[in-house]
Design an enzyme around this catalytic site. Sequence first.
Site, mmCIF file in Angstrom:
data_model
loop_
_atom_site.group_PDB
_atom_site.id
_atom_site.type_symbol
_atom_site.label_atom_id
_atom_site.label_comp_id
_atom_site.label_asym_id
_atom_site.label_seq_id
_atom_site.Cartn_x
_atom_site.Cartn_y
_atom_site.Cartn_z
ATOM 1 N N GLU A 1 7.245 -1.423 3.500
ATOM 2 C CA GLU A 1 6.367 -1.299 2.330
ATOM 3 C C GLU A 1 6.833 -0.170 1.411
ATOM 4 O O GLU A 1 7.640 0.671 1.802
ATOM 5 C CB GLU A 1 4.916 -1.069 2.745
ATOM 6 C CG GLU A 1 4.682 0.285 3.355
ATOM 7 C CD GLU A 1 3.339 0.870 2.990
ATOM 8 O OE1 GLU A 1 3.028 0.973 1.783
ATOM 9 O OE2 GLU A 1 2.606 1.262 3.906
ATOM 10 N N LYS B 1 -5.304 6.004 10.280
ATOM 11 C CA LYS B 1 -5.655 7.427 10.189
ATOM 12 C C LYS B 1 -7.128 7.607 10.431
ATOM 13 O O LYS B 1 -7.931 6.763 10.068
ATOM 14 C CB LYS B 1 -5.396 7.910 8.773
ATOM 15 C CG LYS B 1 -4.012 8.306 8.534
ATOM 16 C CD LYS B 1 -3.996 9.367 7.456
ATOM 17 C CE LYS B 1 -2.568 9.689 7.151
ATOM 18 N NZ LYS B 1 -1.905 8.505 6.644
HETATM 19 N N1 PSU Z 1 -2.166 4.977 5.095
HETATM 20 C C1 PSU Z 1 -1.183 5.880 5.246
HETATM 21 N N2 PSU Z 1 -0.185 5.947 4.337
HETATM 22 C C2 PSU Z 1 -0.139 5.108 3.271
HETATM 23 C C3 PSU Z 1 -1.174 4.137 3.135
HETATM 24 C C4 PSU Z 1 -2.160 4.102 4.056
HETATM 25 O O1 PSU Z 1 -1.210 6.642 6.192
HETATM 26 O O2 PSU Z 1 0.792 5.199 2.455
HETATM 27 C C5 PSU Z 1 -1.109 3.170 2.008
HETATM 28 C C6 PSU Z 1 -0.558 1.826 2.515
HETATM 29 O O3 PSU Z 1 0.245 1.262 1.502
HETATM 30 C C7 PSU Z 1 -1.805 1.006 2.693
HETATM 31 C C8 PSU Z 1 -2.646 1.498 1.542
HETATM 32 O O4 PSU Z 1 -1.584 -0.375 2.627
HETATM 33 O O5 PSU Z 1 -2.411 2.907 1.515
HETATM 34 C C9 PSU Z 1 -4.104 1.190 1.711
HETATM 35 O O6 PSU Z 1 -4.748 1.530 0.529
HETATM 36 P P1 PSU Z 1 -6.273 1.086 0.312
HETATM 37 O O7 PSU Z 1 -7.041 1.895 1.313
HETATM 38 O O8 PSU Z 1 -6.557 1.461 -1.113
HETATM 39 O O9 PSU Z 1 -6.335 -0.395 0.565
#
Ligand code: PSU
Length: 306
Positions: A28, A162
């Site tokens: 990603e 996390k």
């Molecule tokens: N968690 C992490 N690092 C990240 C992300 C999540 O520890 O970089 C990023 C990933 O790309 C994940 C996104 O898919 O955040 C999720 O964002 P949201 O909660 O807005 O869906």
Amino acid sequence: MSSPAAALAIAPAVRAALSGGGAVVALESTIITHGMPWPDNVETGRAVEAAVRAEGAVPATIAVLDGVPRIGLSAAELEALAARRDVVKASRRDLGPVVARGGSAGTTVAATMFLAARAGIAVFATGGIGGVHRGAQESFDISADLLELAHSRVAVICAGAKSILDIPRTLEVLETQGVPVIGYGTDEFPAFFARSSGCRVEHRCDTPAELAGVIAAHHALGLPGGVLIGNPLPEAAAQDAAAMEAAIVRAAAEAAAQGIAGKALTPFLLARLVALTEGRSLAANIALIHNNAILAARTAVALARR
Ligand code: PSU
Ligand code: MN
């Protein structure tokens, strides 16, 4: 209308591996554009690709560049993605609008899964998935990553979620969506900075070949959607749980006080954690994405051999 796959630009090395039955690992790019500061972001992007190659698989970092979804980036493109300031964070729903205006984006787990599945890539490595945010009973903030896991047939290797997220509720949503969750070398879902979360998973695998067996069975059954694999971060990179929890609680309170919500929330929390832990969260983040990329490559190789 052209076919959906025609809208993707697949890098030559990725295309060759896919058509020859070789191992490919999707990676990603939101982690590069919004998850880490410069220059750690580009260095990590490069190192993770090298780790995948060293295991005999082809890396395919996925992003949108100037309106084109790209499956595999050149070194120069990876660097440009990391350095540019006009790059947005694209989840699944943002893909159409970003492509239509010729924009560039780092793709989240959800958007990367969608594009990987379109390209025919079966295995994907990330750091942590999005999930159910703390307080979601009020905010309804549940990452589209969880719903994409129910739709796109890609195995996602992560270090868990996390603890900025509500891990028990994240696992409940995955169960509702019919997503298999596998612990790799563990009976618990890992908690990103910590190897254990206290939340048990139903299934465990201990080798890449076993993971490949589960993925192959999932495909053979015609089950739509992904398989989620939780790979605990290396022991040496694990963080003190209480110190991390204190930083998370503080970062979440700051976000609430500043009215930060929606897609800006995760990047805000990640950046604040780096500052509040004096870089320890970043070091752990780098170590675990590397660890996940290696397991993904080994799994892709095992899958290609079947
Ligand atoms: N968690 C992490 N690092 C990240 C992300 C999540 O520890 O970089 C990023 C990933 O790309 C994940 C996104 O898919 O955040 C999720 O964002 P949201 O909660 O807005 O869906
Ligand atoms: Mn959200």
